[in-house]
Design a protein around this motif. Structure first.
Motif, PDB file in Angstrom:
ATOM      1  N   SER A  18       0.828  -1.199   0.000  1.00 49.15           N
ATOM      2  CA  SER A  18       0.000   0.000   0.000  1.00 49.15           C
ATOM      3  C   SER A  18       0.865   1.253   0.000  1.00 49.15           C
ATOM      4  O   SER A  18       0.557   2.246  -0.672  1.00 49.15           O
ATOM      5  CB  SER A  18      -0.909   0.024   1.234  1.00 49.15           C
ATOM      6  OG  SER A  18      -1.784  -1.061   1.218  1.00 49.15           O
ATOM      7  N   THR A  22       0.783   4.100  -2.884  1.00 47.57           N
ATOM      8  CA  THR A  22       0.440   5.511  -2.644  1.00 47.57           C
ATOM      9  C   THR A  22       1.612   6.427  -2.985  1.00 47.57           C
ATOM     10  O   THR A  22       1.408   7.558  -3.410  1.00 47.57           O
ATOM     11  CB  THR A  22      -0.011   5.754  -1.188  1.00 47.57           C
ATOM     12  OG1 THR A  22       0.960   5.232  -0.291  1.00 47.57           O
ATOM     13  CG2 THR A  22      -1.338   5.100  -0.913  1.00 47.57           C
ATOM     14  N   VAL A 200      -6.921  14.567   2.675  1.00 47.62           N
ATOM     15  CA  VAL A 200      -6.354  13.393   1.995  1.00 47.62           C
ATOM     16  C   VAL A 200      -6.032  13.743   0.541  1.00 47.62           C
ATOM     17  O   VAL A 200      -4.948  13.419   0.029  1.00 47.62           O
ATOM     18  CB  VAL A 200      -7.328  12.185   2.050  1.00 47.62           C
ATOM     19  CG1 VAL A 200      -6.837  11.047   1.160  1.00 47.62           C
ATOM     20  CG2 VAL A 200      -7.488  11.692   3.486  1.00 47.62           C
ATOM     21  N   TRP A 204      -2.265  13.748  -1.147  1.00 47.07           N
ATOM     22  CA  TRP A 204      -1.885  12.882  -2.261  1.00 47.07           C
ATOM     23  C   TRP A 204      -1.655  13.632  -3.564  1.00 47.07           C
ATOM     24  O   TRP A 204      -0.790  13.255  -4.359  1.00 47.07           O
ATOM     25  CB  TRP A 204      -2.982  11.843  -2.496  1.00 47.07           C
ATOM     26  CG  TRP A 204      -2.979  10.701  -1.536  1.00 47.07           C
ATOM     27  CD1 TRP A 204      -2.162  10.544  -0.453  1.00 47.07           C
ATOM     28  CD2 TRP A 204      -3.822   9.549  -1.583  1.00 47.07           C
ATOM     29  NE1 TRP A 204      -2.465   9.361   0.184  1.00 47.07           N
ATOM     30  CE2 TRP A 204      -3.475   8.738  -0.486  1.00 47.07           C
ATOM     31  CE3 TRP A 204      -4.831   9.134  -2.433  1.00 47.07           C
ATOM     32  CZ2 TRP A 204      -4.103   7.521  -0.229  1.00 47.07           C
ATOM     33  CZ3 TRP A 204      -5.461   7.929  -2.176  1.00 47.07           C
ATOM     34  CH2 TRP A 204      -5.102   7.129  -1.080  1.00 47.07           C
ATOM     35  N   THR A 380     -10.748   9.119  -0.195  1.00 45.85           N
ATOM     36  CA  THR A 380     -10.883   8.265   1.007  1.00 45.85           C
ATOM     37  C   THR A 380     -11.358   6.866   0.621  1.00 45.85           C
ATOM     38  O   THR A 380     -10.966   5.877   1.250  1.00 45.85           O
ATOM     39  CB  THR A 380     -11.848   8.869   2.054  1.00 45.85           C
ATOM     40  OG1 THR A 380     -13.179   8.896   1.541  1.00 45.85           O
ATOM     41  CG2 THR A 380     -11.422  10.261   2.470  1.00 45.85           C
ATOM     42  N   GLN A 383      -8.356   5.139  -0.705  1.00 45.95           N
ATOM     43  CA  GLN A 383      -7.514   4.812   0.448  1.00 45.95           C
ATOM     44  C   GLN A 383      -8.033   3.557   1.164  1.00 45.95           C
ATOM     45  O   GLN A 383      -7.262   2.652   1.497  1.00 45.95           O
ATOM     46  CB  GLN A 383      -7.517   6.011   1.395  1.00 45.95           C
ATOM     47  CG  GLN A 383      -6.469   5.982   2.485  1.00 45.95           C
ATOM     48  CD  GLN A 383      -6.531   7.259   3.314  1.00 45.95           C
ATOM     49  OE1 GLN A 383      -7.592   7.649   3.788  1.00 45.95           O
ATOM     50  NE2 GLN A 383      -5.401   7.915   3.472  1.00 45.95           N
TER      51      GLN A 383
END
Length: 394
Positions: A18, A22, A200, A204, A380, A383
């Motif tokens: 993960s 990301t 978030v 990102w 989200t 995520q």
């Protein structure tokens, strides 16, 4: 959590996978070596993590057109294959829902707005479901599956439980929104506070990329704050970290809906500004647009209301800077329409109240339409999708 089953799960069952994903999502394309450096992992760990992601089509390698030597690790850059999956994000306000359909890179493909004629749970749930069905139809046309729905709501939201504990603008208490929306849409649902969702997206893809410590402060109907500390969006033990709207800046100030007096929100929130402009001018001010127009016209008393609001916001931001020492504070929200009226006061109050080197914090303004908040809701959902297999017992 709700019982909806995913049509598909992310092919990674380690935190490293993960993390690599990301990292490439925010900074890519990256070579394996660059990804390892940014993620703080060994090149071998990165190679192991990306193999199933490439095989399943979530990551792609960009060949440079030349024959590569077969010895050693490939130096071809890795990038996220945005077309691999779609996600829906919805931002719920007091009078409308803003929805977006994004790809895996959180690029908005389609956006929609639907008005809300009532704020009760059933009506909002019905509107969210209709919006999701509309965007699912759009997704069919793109030929890619939708793997999650993110919903962003103002107030005290427990993301883990998927519950809206308290939303002042919707007048909701303890609404299990993730469970309800999963049942009506058939999608895995993530529910989060709207400012955290926006944070978030900024972490990102926006002004927070590459920063380990920053804050997003939003001004408008409420005064919100999203916090990133050591690279993680902080929710706190009870889900209400960053509530600078309820930092007291004037103990003898106006009452706040939270029960205290002189909170930042009670001085600088939209409703508070309208009330204060009404009182200062004696005019029947109907909403923020009218209050703003009076201040821009120089009507006696109206400008002073905005000046006081700016001071309150500046003090609130200084509180964040003093407590956490972020590298950057990003100011956003619909209240930025009045920025020219209180920018000087925000800066002055911040400089006066920020302690020592906390004053070196980079304070930026970033006007973002509600589509970007809906995009945060989609972020989200992405995520949740890419970290789902790390839950205990999985």
């Amino acid at each position: 959590m709700h019982s909806t089953r995913r049509a598909e799960t992310f092919p990674a069952n380690t935190p490293a996978a993960s993390q690599v994903f990301t990292t490439v999502l925010s900074h890519g394309p990256l070579t394996r070596l660059e990804a390892a450096r940014r993620a703080g992992l060994s090149p071998a760990a990165v190679t192991k993590a990306v193999r199933p992601l490439i095989e399943a089509g979530y990551l792609a390698e960009d060949a440079d057109g030349e024959a590569r030597p077969t010895l050693g690790r490939p130096a071809n850059p890795l990038r996220v294959n945005g077309d691999r999956a779609l996600f829906i994000g919805a931002k719920v306000t007091g009078d409308e829902i803003i929805g977006v359909l994004t790809d895996l890179c959180c690029r908005v493909r389609v956006s929609r707005r639907v008005p809300l004629s009532a704020r009760d749970t059933r009506h909002v749930l019905s509107a969210v479901t209709a919006l999701a069905q509309d965007l699912l139809t759009e997704a069919q046309g793109l030929g890619t599956g939708v793997l999650g729905l993110g919903i962003a709501v103002s107030g005290d939201v427990d993301r883990t439980a998927g519950t809206v504990r308290y939303s002042p603008f919707l007048e909701w208490y303890d609404v299990p929104l993730a469970e309800l929306a999963a049942a009506t849409t058939g999608l895995p649902v993530t529910v989060d506070n709207d400012v955290r969702a926006l944070t978030v997206a900024e972490q990102w893809f926006g002004a927070g990329v590459g920063l380990s410590d920053f804050a997003v402060v939003t001004v408008g109907a409420g005064i919100g704050c999203g916090l990133v500390v050591h690279g993680r969006v902080v929710a706190g033990a009870h889900g209400v970290a960053g509530e600078i709207g309820h930092v007291t800046v004037d103990p003898s100030g106006p009452p706040c809906h939270c029960g205290n007096r002189g909170c930042v929100e009670a001085v600088a929130g939209d409703a508070a500004i309208v009330r204060q402009v009404r009182a200062a001018t004696g005019l029947p001010v109907a909403g923020t647009g009218e209050a703003l127009a009076l201040a821009h016209q120089g009507v006696a008393g109206a400008r002073e209301v905005y000046a006081r609001a700016g001071e309150a916001i500046g003090r609130g931001i200084a509180t964040v800077a003093n407590l956490l020492g972020p590298e950057r504070v990003i100011i956003s929200g619909e209240g930025l329409a009045a920025y020219d009226l209180f920018a000087e006061q925000i800066r002055g109050a911040f400089d006066a109240a920020a302690f020592g080197s906390a004053a070196r914090c980079d304070v930026q303004t970033r006007p973002l339409p509600f589509e970007q908040w809906a995009r945060g809701a989609a972020a989200t959902a992405i995520q949740s999708f890419i970290t789902a297999d790390q839950r205990p017992g999985r």
